[in-house]
Design an enzyme around this catalytic site. Structure first.
Site, short mmCIF file in Angstrom:
data_model
loop_
_atom_site.label_atom_id
_atom_site.label_comp_id
_atom_site.label_asym_id
_atom_site.label_seq_id
_atom_site.Cartn_x
_atom_site.Cartn_y
_atom_site.Cartn_z
N ASP A 147 0.84 -1.19 0.00
CA ASP A 147 0.00 0.00 0.00
C ASP A 147 0.88 1.24 0.00
OD1 ASP A 147 -2.33 1.76 0.60
OD2 ASP A 147 -3.31 -0.12 1.09
N HIS A 208 -3.82 6.36 2.96
CA HIS A 208 -4.49 5.14 2.48
C HIS A 208 -3.96 3.89 3.18
CE1 HIS A 208 -5.63 2.00 -0.47
NE2 HIS A 208 -6.62 2.82 -0.79
N SER A 539 -11.09 -0.54 -1.56
CA SER A 539 -9.87 -0.46 -0.76
C SER A 539 -10.18 -0.64 0.72
CB SER A 539 -9.17 0.90 -0.96
OG SER A 539 -8.51 0.95 -2.20
#
Length: 780
Positions: A147, A208, A539
């Site tokens: 990620d 994220h 996600s």
């Protein structure tokens, strides 16, 4: 005389009136109108295809009948659910609630309770309590995250009370301080180019990676919230599992294949048990031209399951990515609440919008303008660009300090922020689903198309239009779960017989840890700093599935990736097809059930040889397979090209060309992982058009680990234009129910051929749809 009589009545009734007022006050003003949801079940069909509009009219009509006034009905209605089911939300008094409850076509009238959103809301919604197993067992499982990195100082990653990493761990920590929670951290940047806002380390500048890591394995943190919204206790699904970070995604540069493969190489060697990847390509390449499929294949060979997001390109068909059968492909669905930020106009009309809005205007109204009236003509912009509030299209002299009404499909307010607008009201002029919330760098909300038209009419008919935008409330969504509109759909573009996605998991409006240097809304105009953020996307669903896989792995450390995947798929809760018109193409096997996945009874196991056989039938040759397997006996000799019907997969997919008859047989093998002496009986659920025969109909097991084989024969008439007909094969022993969807659908010849794909690529990860969607970015 009239005055004297009135005074006498007051003197007599005063004590009674006072008592009545006190009782009314103590009861909290029970006659006050409060929001309720009136649920009427299935959405009717309309030959004209405009049922959403028709239902909205019917809802108003029903309200008018009960409330006795057309204007009051319109004022009372706050939301009309009309795309996938038949319901509406309205402000009702107790007496009106009672009237609706007695209507024949009303199933239920449900109070609209306010909820406090927190990460555990998604886990509670799945009836799962994190930390159910011992910290020691959970601590033996390592989840690797490919990620954008991690913010190690977040409270979600504290290691209080945790033991040192398991002895199997061989990883390293580069340029950040690890602990007993974050036990490894690496970063990869093949090009060596860094955005000025980036860190040359595994530290997360985007938020994220921090969000996904904490969703899966964050520790319990009390009092977490997004700027006061959704305050509660945040926790991951496996709070005692270890985290290993592999930073492959970079600010404004995406995630390159080379970096991804390097991370896979390290992660497998480091000793991870589960890999979680909330990234993918918008057009899936062939399996072995796809870094993720390649890496996941080699991970599978070494006992590591890869959990990956399906993409944010829904609801368009055949958009799902990460299609390899050795991967767990995860769709996104809703949980039982929505963020609602209301618009209040100067005339008192109120419209609910969907947004995560923490900006407090305290009820103060501001001038309201339509974007099409404030175009930046001197900058070369006209009405078309201006009404969509595109960057640079608005005249800042006309928008400064005002709320701007925009035609917006993707929920972008950058143009308003650039023009010094105070706030934004957005609506899509084309009726669309509004089932997830964005946050914005200024007060903003997204209203329905019809409400946007009403607001525009107010602007055009009012001399000095004004409005305000209220802070978000949390409303209960009693229709959940249903697959989010943005979640990518099947069918599988590469292997149509393998149903994808595999499973659906909560991925809408998820609160989790965030990097304090990252914009919470993704906008450069947003200077707020937060420790926790609310975002949506596959996600966000992927790490939920990764956590469940880690939970199953902790309880069954010897299970193969295929067995873990099978356990998750065959125990899934059945989704309501009336809420999901794409059926299994939207939700795969169903909605994840973590507790049931730990005890599935039977599993559909698969080894490397099974996948090699599958690939041979897909057209891969001896040389390729021998190279992939690293051994000379991994050949395709004697294997004819054909469909993937015999891969030991937990689902059954039958693809029929238009005009052909339904006819094929599947072979499957199930392994007993329940009690030694277990007898399973089969049952079949299938529409009458399709005939299904299973042989044998009884599977008597006498030992744990024993495997038995059965066949499924599917037949039927010639069919044309059948998008999907859904059924299921179920094996039950009185305790366990092992459910495998069986779907039949038609395609036209060559309709599933892969689109041309360029090998020089990057893969960009996606979080919120319309912001950073899965997309291919060519290398220079």
């Amino acid at each position: 005389m009239t005055i004297i009589i009135f005074r006498r009545w007051v003197s007599v009734l005063y004590p009674i009136l006072l008592a009545s007022i006190l009782v009314h006050y103590c009861r909290g003003n029970s006659d006050e109108r409060k929001v309720h949801i009136v649920y009427m079940g299935e959405r009717p069909h309309s030959p004209s295809g405009n049922m959403s509009s028709l239902l909205a009219v019917r809802h108003i009509s029903l309200l008018e009948r009960v409330l006795g006034s057309a204007s009051l009905a319109k004022e009372s209605l706050v939301y009309s659910y009309a795309r996938s089911f038949n319901a509406f939300a309205a402000k009702l008094s107790p007496q009106e609630v009672e009237k609706f409850s007695k209507m024949k076509r009303v199933i239920s009238v449900i109070p609209n309770h306010k909820l406090h959103l927190h990460t555990t809301r998604s886990w509670e919604f799945m009836n799962f309590s994190p930390g159910q197993i011992s910290a020691q067992k959970e601590g033996n499982v390592i989840i690797g995250f490919l990620d954008s990195g991690i913010w190690p100082e977040s409270e979600s990653f504290n290691d209080e009370g945790m033991t040192p990493p398991p002895a199997k761990w061989k990883g390293e920590c580069h340029n950040i301080t690890c602990n007993n929670k974050i036990i490894g951290a690496r970063y990869y940047n093949t090009g060596g180019m860094y955005d000025p806002t980036e860190f040359k380390s595994p530290r997360d500048a985007m938020g994220h990676g921090t969000h996904t890591s904490s969703t899966a394995a964050g520790r319990e943190v009390a009092g977490a919230s997004f700027l006061g919204l959704a305050e509660g206790t945040a926790t991951g699904g496996v709070p005692n599992a270890r985290i290993a970070v592999y930073k492959v995604c970079w600010q404004n540069r995406g995630c390159s294949n080379a970096d991804i493969l390097a991370a896979f190489d390290d992660a497998i060697a480091d000793g991870v048990d589960i890999l979680s990847m909330s990234l993918g390509s918008s057009v899936p390449p062939p399996f072995f031209e796809d870094a993720m499929a390649i890496g996941a294949f080699h991970a599978m060979k070494r006992g590591v399951l890869t959990s990956a997001s399906s993409g944010n390109s829904g609801p368009t068909p055949a958009t799902a990515s990460n299609l390899a059968p050795w991967m767990l492909t995860v769709a996104a669905s809703t949980i039982d609440r929505q963020f609602v930020s209301k618009v209040v106009l100067g005339n008192g009309e109120t419209f609910p919008g969907i947004a995560v809005n923490s900006f407090k205007l305290n009820g103060t109204t501001f001038p309201l303008v339509w974007a099409g009236d404030v175009a930046n003509y001197s900058g070369g912009s006209g009405v078309i660009n201006a009404k969509n509030c595109l960057p640079g299209s608005l005249n800042s002299y006309k928008t400064a300090g005002k709320i701007v009404l925009c035609h917006s499909i993707v929920g972008d307010v950058t143009g308003v922020a650039m023009a010094n607008g105070l706030g934004a009201i957005m609506f899509n002029p084309i009726p669309s689903v509004n089932d997830f919330a964005f946050s914005y760098p200024l007060p903003a909300t997204q209203v329905r198309s019809g409400d946007g038209d009403a607001i525009l009419d107010y602007i055009r008919t009012t001399e000095n239009p004004i409005a305000t935008i209220l802070v978000s409330e949390t409303w209960k969504d009693v229709m959940a779960p249903y697959v989010a509109s943005f979640s990518s759909r099947g069918p599988n573009r590469l292997s149509p017989e393998i149903l994808k996605p595999d499973i659906t998991v909560p991925g809408v409006d998820i609160l989790a840890a965030w990097s304090p240097v990252a914009s919470p809304s993704g906008s450069p105009f947003d200077t707020r700093k937060v420790k926790y953020n609310v975002i949506s996307g596959t996600s966000m669903s992927c790490p939920h599935a990764s956590a469940v896989a880690a939970y199953v792995k902790a309880l069954h450390p010897d299970w193969s990736p295929a067995a873990i995947k099978s356990a998750i798929m065959t125990t899934a809760n059945v989704m309501d097809p009336r809420k999901n018109e794409d059926h299994e193409f939207a939700y795969g096997s169903g909605h994840i059930n973590p507790v049931a996945a730990a005890d599935p009874g039977l599993v559909y196991d698969a080894s490397e040889d099974d996948y090699i056989y599958f690939l041979c039938k897909q057209g891969y040759d001896n040389t390729t397979m021998e190279l992939i397997a690293g051994r000379s006996n991994a050949s395709c000799n004697g294997v004819a090209l054909g469909r993937a019907w015999d891969l030991n997969y937990p689902t059954f997919g039958l693809v029929v060309e238009d005009g052909e008859s339904i006819s094929t047989s599947f072979t499957r093998t199930v392994t007993n992982v329940g009690p030694p002496n277990s007898t399973y009986h089969v049952s079949v659920q299938m529409p009458s058009l399709v005939n299904v025969e299973v042989h044998p109909t009884v599977l008597p097991f006498s030992a744990v680990g024993q495997s038995m084989t059965f066949t499924v024969k599917v037949s039927g008439p010639k069919i044309v234009d059948q998008p999907i007909r859904s059924g299921a094969i179920l094996w039950g022993d009185g305790v366990h129910v092992v459910r495998s969807p069986l779907v039949v659908y038609t395609i036209t010849p060559n309709s599933m051929a892969a689109l041309p794909f360029k090998p020089a690529e990057k893969i960009r990860f996606g979080d919120q749809p319309g912001r950073l969607e899965h997309e291919i970015v060519e290398t220079n």
